[in-house]
Scaffold this active site. Structure first.
Site, PDB file in Angstrom:
ATOM      1  N   LYS A  93      30.930  45.388  26.646  1.00 55.97           N
ATOM      2  CA  LYS A  93      31.569  44.151  27.073  1.00 55.97           C
ATOM      3  C   LYS A  93      32.401  44.455  28.311  1.00 55.97           C
ATOM      4  CE  LYS A  93      34.778  40.558  25.592  1.00 55.97           C
ATOM      5  NZ  LYS A  93      35.476  39.952  24.461  1.00 55.97           N
ATOM      6  N   LYS A 107      27.401  42.071  27.459  1.00 59.95           N
ATOM      7  CA  LYS A 107      28.098  40.832  27.807  1.00 59.95           C
ATOM      8  C   LYS A 107      28.935  41.036  29.061  1.00 59.95           C
ATOM      9  CE  LYS A 107      31.741  37.881  26.122  1.00 59.95           C
ATOM     10  NZ  LYS A 107      32.855  37.755  25.263  1.00 59.95           N
TER      11      LYS A 107
HETATM   12  C1  PBG Z   1      37.344  37.423  22.566  1.00 65.57           C
HETATM   13  C2  PBG Z   1      36.136  36.924  23.259  1.00 65.57           C
HETATM   14  C3  PBG Z   1      35.981  36.499  24.588  1.00 65.57           C
HETATM   15  C4  PBG Z   1      34.681  36.029  24.715  1.00 65.57           C
HETATM   16  C5  PBG Z   1      34.063  36.231  23.486  1.00 65.57           C
HETATM   17  N1  PBG Z   1      34.964  36.791  22.616  1.00 65.57           N
HETATM   18  C6  PBG Z   1      36.971  36.388  25.692  1.00 65.57           C
HETATM   19  C7  PBG Z   1      37.541  37.561  26.342  1.00 65.57           C
HETATM   20  O1  PBG Z   1      37.219  38.715  26.071  1.00 65.57           O
HETATM   21  O2  PBG Z   1      38.441  37.295  27.150  1.00 65.57           O
HETATM   22  C8  PBG Z   1      34.075  35.431  25.952  1.00 65.57           C
HETATM   23  C9  PBG Z   1      33.025  34.427  25.728  1.00 65.57           C
HETATM   24  C10 PBG Z   1      32.679  33.581  26.893  1.00 65.57           C
HETATM   25  O3  PBG Z   1      33.209  33.705  28.019  1.00 65.57           O
HETATM   26  O4  PBG Z   1      31.823  32.721  26.687  1.00 65.57           O
HETATM   27  N2  PBG Z   1      37.727  38.714  22.870  1.00 65.57           N
END
Ligand code: PBG
Length: 325
Positions: free
Chosen positions: A196, A249
């Site tokens: 991520k 992601k």
């Molecule tokens: C929580 C989380 C996030 C997303 C999914 N789970 C936000 C982040 O890490 O700030 C992002 C999902 C999206 O942008 O559609 N940690």
């Protein structure tokens, strides 16, 4: 006059039917997952400005949305909770009566045929908006693990079908696996947000979830977009720790990562087509700058073509409703 070409690739593109036959990527809608944001209360429905078509809803409306989505064929969802109150410890995340836990019990009672994946993180629940415990401006790793494990276990106890840790703390898959096993949930799969990246493409989500960090950013835990080898390391570590499905992601700026990871893992690979990727398409469509159907289909196809086995996408509802693919 016709030249003599032995190779004429255009012959395979000559008609719609031939193109169908030779298409290498076939999108299967059964591999799409629809995200939802659930809030406390009843009769709540707040449109998220930056994400046309997506709302924050209370459980009663969530059930309605899921039911009508189910009629169009959607049977896999990812659930995010937005609590009424936030605190330093993100205690709403692992509260038996937290917003996700309550929603899970209602969904399981009313719509048992839907697979519910729950996002496991603290950032929606912490007053500082970070995904872990904070001390002196630092995001603590190990003290956070126990809270994540408690969160995952309480989701399991409330009926979650799969937990998806998105925090990027080191060792959280192992901690969650241990807690689930100890709680009698050794059959419950973990979908890990393994690679991520710290990304500007999460902007609209943070508006939706009210989870923007109150100080600093997430770059001490989420990955640096310049890195590829590190993604391999994160993914392989999560598999060692017990992840059943791994994730890359965001998706669009990271198709090379998806392509590369697909070749080195023997577990299914998920890609998250994130909020900012969705908002870009919606904003362009509103301005009349693109054909939304064609652009959405091209994006979803490209993520599968790169090697994803499944995709989490806010476009899922439009795809099913309009019969795209
Ligand atoms: C929580 C989380 C996030 C997303 C999914 N789970 C936000 C982040 O890490 O700030 C992002 C999902 C999206 O942008 O559609 N940690």
């Amino acid at each position: 006059m016709a030249m003599q070409h032995h190779q004429r690739p255009r012959r395979n593109r000559a008609s719609h039917l031939i193109r169908e036959l030779v298409a290498e990527t076939v999108v299967d809608r059964r591999k799409l997952i629809m995200p939802h944001f659930v809030v406390e209360g009843t009769h709540q429905r707040e449109q998220i400005n930056s994400m046309p078509g997506i709302s924050r809803v209370s459980v009663d409306n969530l059930l309605k949305d899921m039911e009508s989505d189910h009629r169009s064929g959607i049977d896999k969802i990812l659930l995010f909770g937005i609590p009424e109150k936030k605190d330093e410890m993100g205690s709403g995340a692992y509260d038996r009566n937290g917003v996700v836990q309550k929603a899970l019990r209602e969904i399981k009672k009313n719509l048992p045929g839907i697979l519910v994946i729950t996002d496991v993180c603290l950032c929606e629940y912490t007053s500082h908006g970070h995904c872990g415990m904070v001390e002196g401006g630092n995001i603590l790793n190990d003290p956070t693990l126990e809270l994540l494990a408690r969160t995952a276990l309480s989701h399991a106890e409330s009926g979650s079908d799969m937990v998806a840790p998105s925090d990027m703390m080191d060792g959280r898959v192992r901690a969650i696996r241990q807690a689930l096993d100890a709680g009698g949930f050794d059959d419950l799969p973990i979908l890990s947000y393994s690679a991520k990246y710290a990304s500007a493409f999460y902007g609209p989500f943070r508006e939706a979830a009210g989870s923007a960090p109150q100080f600093g950013d997430r770059s001490s835990y989420q990955m640096d977009s310049r890195n590829t080898i590190e993604a391999e390391r994160e993914i392989l570590l999560d598999i060692q720790e017990g992840a059943d499905i791994v994730m890359v992601k965001p998706a669009l700026s990271y198709l090379d990562i998806i392509y590369r990871i697909r070749r080195i893992v023997n577990v299914p690979l998920c890609a998250y087509n994130v909020s900012g990727e969705y908002s870009m398409v919606k904003a362009m469509a509103r301005l009349g700058y693109c054909d939304e159907e064609r652009m959405t289909k091209e994006i979803i196809t490209s993520i599968f073509r790169a090697g994803a086995d499944m995709i989490i996408s806010y476009h899922t509802r439009d795809i099913f409703r309009n019969g795209w693919f």
